[in-house]
Scaffold this motif. Structure first.
Motif, PDB file in Angstrom:
ATOM      1  N   TRP A 437       0.804  -1.221   0.000  1.00  0.00           N
ATOM      2  CA  TRP A 437       0.000   0.000   0.000  1.00  0.00           C
ATOM      3  C   TRP A 437       0.838   1.272   0.000  1.00  0.00           C
ATOM      4  O   TRP A 437       0.311   2.353  -0.241  1.00  0.00           O
ATOM      5  N   THR A 445      -5.053   6.192   1.655  1.00  0.00           N
ATOM      6  CA  THR A 445      -6.448   6.635   1.650  1.00  0.00           C
ATOM      7  C   THR A 445      -7.257   5.832   2.662  1.00  0.00           C
ATOM      8  O   THR A 445      -6.765   4.846   3.230  1.00  0.00           O
ATOM      9  N   LYS A 446      -8.509   6.232   2.870  1.00  0.00           N
ATOM     10  CA  LYS A 446      -9.381   5.491   3.785  1.00  0.00           C
ATOM     11  C   LYS A 446      -9.567   4.059   3.314  1.00  0.00           C
ATOM     12  O   LYS A 446      -9.593   3.127   4.119  1.00  0.00           O
ATOM     13  N   ASP A 447      -9.701   3.879   2.001  1.00  0.00           N
ATOM     14  CA  ASP A 447      -9.870   2.531   1.470  1.00  0.00           C
ATOM     15  C   ASP A 447      -8.627   1.681   1.739  1.00  0.00           C
ATOM     16  O   ASP A 447      -8.733   0.489   2.063  1.00  0.00           O
ATOM     17  N   GLN A 448      -7.456   2.298   1.622  1.00  0.00           N
ATOM     18  CA  GLN A 448      -6.234   1.544   1.883  1.00  0.00           C
ATOM     19  C   GLN A 448      -6.115   1.154   3.351  1.00  0.00           C
ATOM     20  O   GLN A 448      -5.699   0.043   3.682  1.00  0.00           O
ATOM     21  N   ALA A 450      -8.560   0.613   5.309  1.00  0.00           N
ATOM     22  CA  ALA A 450      -9.520  -0.469   5.520  1.00  0.00           C
ATOM     23  C   ALA A 450      -8.959  -1.795   5.019  1.00  0.00           C
ATOM     24  O   ALA A 450      -9.137  -2.853   5.654  1.00  0.00           O
ATOM     25  N   GLN A 451      -8.268  -1.759   3.863  1.00  0.00           N
ATOM     26  CA  GLN A 451      -7.669  -2.981   3.322  1.00  0.00           C
ATOM     27  C   GLN A 451      -6.574  -3.512   4.237  1.00  0.00           C
ATOM     28  O   GLN A 451      -6.460  -4.728   4.464  1.00  0.00           O
ATOM     29  N   GLU A 454      -8.159  -5.097   7.243  1.00  0.00           N
ATOM     30  CA  GLU A 454      -8.751  -6.384   6.882  1.00  0.00           C
ATOM     31  C   GLU A 454      -7.669  -7.452   6.743  1.00  0.00           C
ATOM     32  O   GLU A 454      -7.840  -8.595   7.189  1.00  0.00           O
TER      33      GLU A 454
END
Length: 482
Positions: A437, A445-448, A450-451, A454
């Motif tokens: 990442w 980013t926020k999506d990163q 979250a990934q 996870e």
């Protein structure tokens, strides 16, 4: 030494007259007459005739472009698309003439003898540089053998050798400044070697270990070094060429006394990016040096089947770029040509194209078997006929700078150093998983995030299913610290 395509200026007379005075109107008042009560009398008009006065149409992008004017009775076409084309009543299509091909410049022949006595190089003063060039070429050739074999053993995934083309990379690198920005393709390991890329850095990149500057994200031999002004290599052909044109333009705007230099094969010159790069570099006056390695094959396609015309050099002439063809197996010729090309690019703020001729004696890559499309005897014949390393060695031996004992010692030590770096790099861990990442955006980013969370959750629950020992930090290297 003269370049095959000297800089030409277009045919527009210089004048200080206003636009209104250039285009007089007899039936209405001109803009100039209503904006000032006192006007300067118009300068005498040039007599109608056939002689055109040379002048620059544009200045390479600084903003001053003068209109082209066609005079009555002129003996030639003066038009923005062709500013100095003589009229003729003879209908003849222009064709390339194989008997009038652009010549190939040499400094020394295959036996190391100097054939250009006007070269202007102080070889005695360049002795240390000569030894560095030769050592770089020899080391690259030995590294190629080791890494090619390691790929065949499954220890690395991919490799491209530089055999037969070492003189182009090292000869040009020796003529450049550390400030010059490099955009390479994938046979320029010699450029990095000469500029100071260490054996450890070569090996770290090929093994994609934690010490790799690219953090394991690129294929092997896709080197890059911010320290050495060497941009990371990209796999798609010719994508680096427009970048180099833009970098040259940026250096010009900044007033930096440096140029951008880009390398590519003749196969890449069939890509659209090649034409776009040359055109914008020419029209905007970018100090960019384009170095084409014409090695006879675009992977499996011979050059005779790839294009018509006089090689790649003729295309530079067509784009209005100073161009020269050089013997790529003559490291001194490449050095001389690159040195002068750099001076032209920086001093005159314009691009230069160099076509370096050198037969590719190796397979295209470890994914290629060149004997499927060319005879083995052809390759062996070229190996015996000429070699940039052998030619430089003969040059040094003629001056009593080198002998067999020194050569054996160099090769033995280079192999030891390479194997030491190879074994150390192979034992190093892979980059931390968080590098998946990193460097995508300035900040994750926020999506990163979250990934990453996870991924961490999966490894916390099912960590025994994954072997993380090979990665730096193991499971602890999953999440980037906020």
């Amino acid at each position: 030494m003269s370049f095959a395509a000297p800089f030409r200026r277009s045919l527009i007379p210089r004048t200080t007259r206003t636009i209104a005075s250039r285009y007089p109107c007899s039936k209405r008042r001109c803009f100039a007459s209503v904006t000032s009560s006192t006007t300067t009398p118009e300068a005498p008009r040039e007599p109608e005739g056939t002689r055109e006065v040379p002048m620059t149409v544009g200045d390479g992008g600084s903003g001053t472009v003068r209109p082209v004017r066609q005079r009555h009775g002129s003996d030639r076409l003066v038009f923005p698309g062709a500013v100095n084309s003589k009229f003729t009543n003879r209908l003849q299509f222009r064709m390339s003439d194989p008997n009038e091909a652009i010549e190939t410049y040499r400094v020394m022949d295959t036996e190391g003898q100097i054939v250009d006595e006007t070269h202007g190089l102080d070889f005695e003063g360049l002795k240390e540089q000569t030894l560095k060039m030769y050592k770089s070429m020899v080391t690259i050739s030995i590294m190629d053998q080791i890494m090619y074999d390691s790929q065949r053993q499954g220890r690395i995934s991919f490799y491209i050798v530089n055999a037969g083309e070492e003189g182009i990379a090292v000869g040009s690198a020796a003529a450049l400044s550390e400030q010059d920005v490099i955009y390479a393709q994938y046979r320029e390991a010699g450029v990095l070697m000469y500029r100071g890329y260490t054996l450890e850095e070569f090996m770290a990149q090929c093994f994609s270990n934690k010490n790799d500057d690219g953090k394991g994200k690129n294929m092997p031999i896709h080197y890059g070094s911010r320290r050495l002004n060497f941009h990371p290599i990209s796999s798609p052909l010719a994508t680096q060429l427009p970048h180099a044109a833009g970098a040259g333009y940026a250096l010009k705007l900044e007033g930096t006394p440096a140029c951008a230099v880009t390398y590519f094969g003749e196969g890449a010159a069939s890509e659209g990016d090649f034409h776009a790069a040359l055109n914008i570099a020419a029209t905007r006056g970018c100090p960019t040096v384009f170095i084409c390695r014409n090695n006879g094959y675009a992977i499996s396609t011979p050059t005779l089947e790839q294009y018509k015309g006089d090689g790649i050099a003729s295309r530079g002439v067509g784009y209005g770029i100073d161009t020269i063809r050089v013997d790529g197996n003559d490291a001194w010729a490449v050095y001389k040509v690159t040195k002068e090309a750099r001076e032209i690019a920086i001093a005159q703020k314009k691009p230069v194209l160099i076509e370096a001729m050198s037969y590719r004696v190796s397979h295209h890559s470890t994914s290629d078997d060149s004997f499927a499309y060319r005879a083995r005897v052809e390759v062996e014949d070229w190996k015996r006929r000429d070699n940039p390393i052998t030619r430089m060695r003969k040059f040094m031996e003629l001056r009593n700078w080198w002998d067999q004992d020194k050569d054996t010692q160099l090769r033995t030590q280079a192999r030891k150093d390479l194997l030491k770096a190879f074994n150390a790099a192979e034992r190093e861990k892979k980059p931390a998983i968080s590098n998946l990442w990193e460097d995508v955006y300035d900040k994750p980013t926020k999506d990163q995030w979250a990934q990453m969370e996870e991924m961490k959750d999966i490894l916390d629950r099912y960590g025994e299913e994954y072997d993380l020992d090979m990665y730096d930090g193991g499971k602890g290297g999953v999440v980037i610290k906020k």
